[in-house]
Design an enzyme around this catalytic site. Structure first.
Site, mmCIF file in Angstrom:
data_model
loop_
_atom_site.group_PDB
_atom_site.id
_atom_site.type_symbol
_atom_site.label_atom_id
_atom_site.label_comp_id
_atom_site.label_asym_id
_atom_site.label_seq_id
_atom_site.Cartn_x
_atom_site.Cartn_y
_atom_site.Cartn_z
ATOM 1 N N SER A 11 0.664 -1.387 -0.351
ATOM 2 C CA SER A 11 0.447 -0.399 0.020
ATOM 3 C C SER A 11 1.137 1.118 0.030
ATOM 4 O O SER A 11 1.946 1.315 0.392
ATOM 5 C CB SER A 11 -1.098 0.266 1.232
ATOM 6 O OG SER A 11 -1.474 1.228 1.602
ATOM 7 N N HIS A 36 -0.971 -1.841 -3.610
ATOM 8 C CA HIS A 36 -1.893 -1.203 -3.417
ATOM 9 C C HIS A 36 -2.271 -0.133 -3.024
ATOM 10 O O HIS A 36 -1.548 0.751 -2.671
ATOM 11 C CB HIS A 36 -2.896 -2.319 -2.271
ATOM 12 C CG HIS A 36 -3.612 -2.585 -0.929
ATOM 13 N ND1 HIS A 36 -4.611 -3.474 -1.588
ATOM 14 C CD2 HIS A 36 -4.245 -0.997 -0.835
ATOM 15 C CE1 HIS A 36 -5.718 -2.788 -0.303
ATOM 16 N NE2 HIS A 36 -5.390 -1.707 -0.243
ATOM 17 N N ASP A 38 -4.844 2.323 -2.322
ATOM 18 C CA ASP A 38 -6.125 3.004 -1.787
ATOM 19 C C ASP A 38 -6.772 4.533 -2.193
ATOM 20 O O ASP A 38 -6.274 5.356 -2.224
ATOM 21 C CB ASP A 38 -6.034 2.977 -0.642
ATOM 22 C CG ASP A 38 -5.421 2.068 0.500
ATOM 23 O OD1 ASP A 38 -6.165 1.133 0.502
ATOM 24 O OD2 ASP A 38 -4.255 1.991 1.010
ATOM 25 N N MET A 40 -9.774 7.145 -1.629
ATOM 26 C CA MET A 40 -10.864 7.357 -1.136
ATOM 27 C C MET A 40 -11.517 8.604 -0.943
ATOM 28 O O MET A 40 -10.751 9.883 -1.828
ATOM 29 C CB MET A 40 -9.744 8.093 0.549
ATOM 30 C CG MET A 40 -8.752 6.548 0.642
ATOM 31 S SD MET A 40 -8.323 6.795 2.718
ATOM 32 C CE MET A 40 -7.865 5.815 2.513
ATOM 33 N N HIS A 69 -7.870 -0.077 -4.057
ATOM 34 C CA HIS A 69 -9.133 -0.232 -3.030
ATOM 35 C C HIS A 69 -10.074 0.779 -2.979
ATOM 36 O O HIS A 69 -9.613 1.765 -2.262
ATOM 37 C CB HIS A 69 -8.473 -1.044 -2.299
ATOM 38 C CG HIS A 69 -8.564 -0.900 -0.935
ATOM 39 N ND1 HIS A 69 -8.486 -0.853 1.114
ATOM 40 C CD2 HIS A 69 -10.374 -1.300 -0.315
ATOM 41 C CE1 HIS A 69 -9.357 -1.206 1.317
ATOM 42 N NE2 HIS A 69 -10.834 -1.221 1.258
ATOM 43 N N MET A 71 -12.151 2.952 -1.487
ATOM 44 C CA MET A 71 -12.694 3.631 -0.502
ATOM 45 C C MET A 71 -14.667 4.108 -0.447
ATOM 46 O O MET A 71 -13.877 5.698 -0.716
ATOM 47 C CB MET A 71 -12.600 3.808 0.966
ATOM 48 C CG MET A 71 -11.655 1.746 1.709
ATOM 49 S SD MET A 71 -10.409 2.014 2.386
ATOM 50 C CE MET A 71 -9.257 2.651 0.778
ATOM 51 N N MET A 140 -11.006 -6.573 5.685
ATOM 52 C CA MET A 140 -9.892 -5.826 6.923
ATOM 53 C C MET A 140 -9.959 -5.646 8.231
ATOM 54 O O MET A 140 -10.595 -5.632 8.341
ATOM 55 C CB MET A 140 -10.471 -4.048 5.954
ATOM 56 C CG MET A 140 -10.855 -3.580 4.430
ATOM 57 S SD MET A 140 -11.033 -1.844 4.093
ATOM 58 C CE MET A 140 -9.485 -1.263 5.230
ATOM 59 N N ASP A 181 -6.486 -6.634 4.865
ATOM 60 C CA ASP A 181 -5.668 -5.079 4.881
ATOM 61 C C ASP A 181 -6.044 -4.154 6.272
ATOM 62 O O ASP A 181 -7.420 -4.214 6.199
ATOM 63 C CB ASP A 181 -6.509 -4.707 3.450
ATOM 64 C CG ASP A 181 -6.364 -2.653 3.229
ATOM 65 O OD1 ASP A 181 -5.268 -2.822 3.768
ATOM 66 O OD2 ASP A 181 -7.207 -2.567 2.582
HETATM 67 C C1 DX5 Z 1 -6.942 1.633 5.293
HETATM 68 C C2 DX5 Z 1 -6.361 1.319 3.934
HETATM 69 C C3 DX5 Z 1 -5.190 0.712 3.971
HETATM 70 C C4 DX5 Z 1 -3.726 0.362 4.704
HETATM 71 C C5 DX5 Z 1 -2.367 -0.316 4.796
HETATM 72 O O1 DX5 Z 1 -7.610 2.300 4.745
HETATM 73 O O2 DX5 Z 1 -6.777 0.607 3.318
HETATM 74 O O3 DX5 Z 1 -4.406 0.193 2.430
HETATM 75 O O4 DX5 Z 1 -3.307 1.901 3.480
HETATM 76 O O5 DX5 Z 1 -1.842 0.399 5.566
HETATM 77 P P1 DX5 Z 1 -1.651 -0.302 7.016
HETATM 78 O O6 DX5 Z 1 0.207 -1.363 6.792
HETATM 79 O O7 DX5 Z 1 -0.351 1.123 7.440
HETATM 80 O O8 DX5 Z 1 -2.007 -0.205 7.766
HETATM 81 ZN ZN ZN Z 2 -6.438 -0.583 1.055
#
Ligand code: DX5
Ligand code: ZN
Length: 331
Positions: A11, A36, A38, A40, A69, A71, A140, A181
């Protein structure tokens, strides 16, 4: 030695975002299997990261696998853009308040892997209606929104039963993978592997100041594989250790004999490639790690074998250095 099984998807949420391409390549060079991403929207989660345009630009680094991913509250509305951005897999949340099936179908029709993610409190049963449409189940183990949070063991309990969703698959479907995750680090990797996770999403623990990303990744994979070997694979509980210590650092050929003897003696072992000192000659060295809880017993039983192995390695290093001096090379 456990065969390599567990994959890491790095990530990049907590990397140096001012140089995303360089950081992503750094992760792949360090042994990451996937990236990965993320996404948001400040609505589904209380944070905003980046979107499809950034992913599309980042795609220029090469053909490495990208996992998105999402969100976001309206994955359906933006799905064409994520497909166009070149994501290899796209996972969104089952908790969104819009029809899920058409979006999963769209991802599959585009030839990409489709996934659904679960917040920590969402039960696996929420995924039942979509099992035939899923390539990925993302469990998660933190509340989505931020990197750097602590791993939630209760949520991790879903990892093993999540594999049930992939049982008795039609032959045209992928085997299915469970991604974990949130909060994955060397402390939680063994448990994740023990529960059968195929892909570990690893973020902040890799990006901390001073961390050797390649070493950390090797350690996390080795711990996860160790957990898998001792976990559901053999129906036994994982060896309860979270800390490993270096038993010896040796060239591969010598280390292999010691490793085999110790493993045959029932001692769990991990072999990691040691960092090569600048300018050092001779064969690559490997660290043999054992759980700290086994150290006393290991020294008692294999202390002498270790001394012999270290002496042999030292003699070998001496021979290499001698040959270099003869050739007039400097160390
Ligand atoms: C959280 C993300 C994760 C996160 C993982 O919302 O979906 O992918 O960034 O990072 P760590 O390993 O720091 O939890
Ligand atoms: Zn994630």
């Amino acid at each position: 030695m456990a065969r390599r099984r567990t994959l890491v998807s790095t990530s990049i949420l907590d990397c140096d975002l001012s140089d995303l391409a360089r950081e992503s390549l750094r992760a792949f060079r360090a042994g990451s299997d996937r990236l990965h991403l993320d996404v948001m929207d400040g609505h589904f989660v209380p944070n905003i990261s980046f979107g499809p345009t950034v992913i599309k630009r980042l795609r220029r680094i090469g053909r490495q696998p990208f996992d998105a991913h999402l969100m976001i509250s309206e994955p359906g509305r933006y799905m064409d853009q994520f497909i166009d951005a070149g994501c290899d897999s796209i996972t969104f949340h089952v908790e969104v308040e819009e029809p899920i099936e058409p979006t999963l179908l769209k991802i599959r029709m585009a030839g990409r892997q489709a996934g659904l993610a679960l917040r920590p409190a969402t039960p696996l049963a929420a995924l039942e209606p979509y099992r035939e449409l899923l390539d990925i189940v993302m469990v998660m183990t933190v509340e989505p929104g931020f990197g750097g949070q602590s791993f939630m063991k209760d949520a991790a309990a879903k990892i093993l039963p999540a594999h049930e969703l992939f049982r008795d698959r039609a032959p045209e479907l992928s085997a299915g993978q469970v991604h974990v995750d949130g909060g994955v680090s060397r402390q939680s990797a063994e448990m994740c592997g023990g529960l059968g996770a195929e892909v570990l999403v690893v973020g902040s623990t890799l990006w901390k100041e001073g961390v050797d990303i390649a070493r950390e990744m090797r350690l996390i994979k080795a711990l996860a594989d160790e957990g898998y070997e001792n976990g559901p694979a053999r129906g036994r509980a994982a060896v309860p250790h979270s800390e490993w210590v270096t038993f010896a650092t040796l060239p591969r050929s010598i280390g292999k004999c010691l490793l085999d003897a110790m493993e045959a003696g029932g001692i769990p072992m991990i072999q990691l490639r040691a960092d090569r000192a600048a300018g050092s000659a001779g064969p690559r060295e490997y660290e043999l790690l054992i759980p700290a809880s086994w150290e006393v017993a290991a020294i008692e039983r294999f202390g002498r074998a270790r001394e012999q192995a270290l002496a042999a390695a030292e003699a070998g290093r001496g021979a290499v250095a001698g040959a270099r001096t003869e050739r007039g090379e400097t160390a």
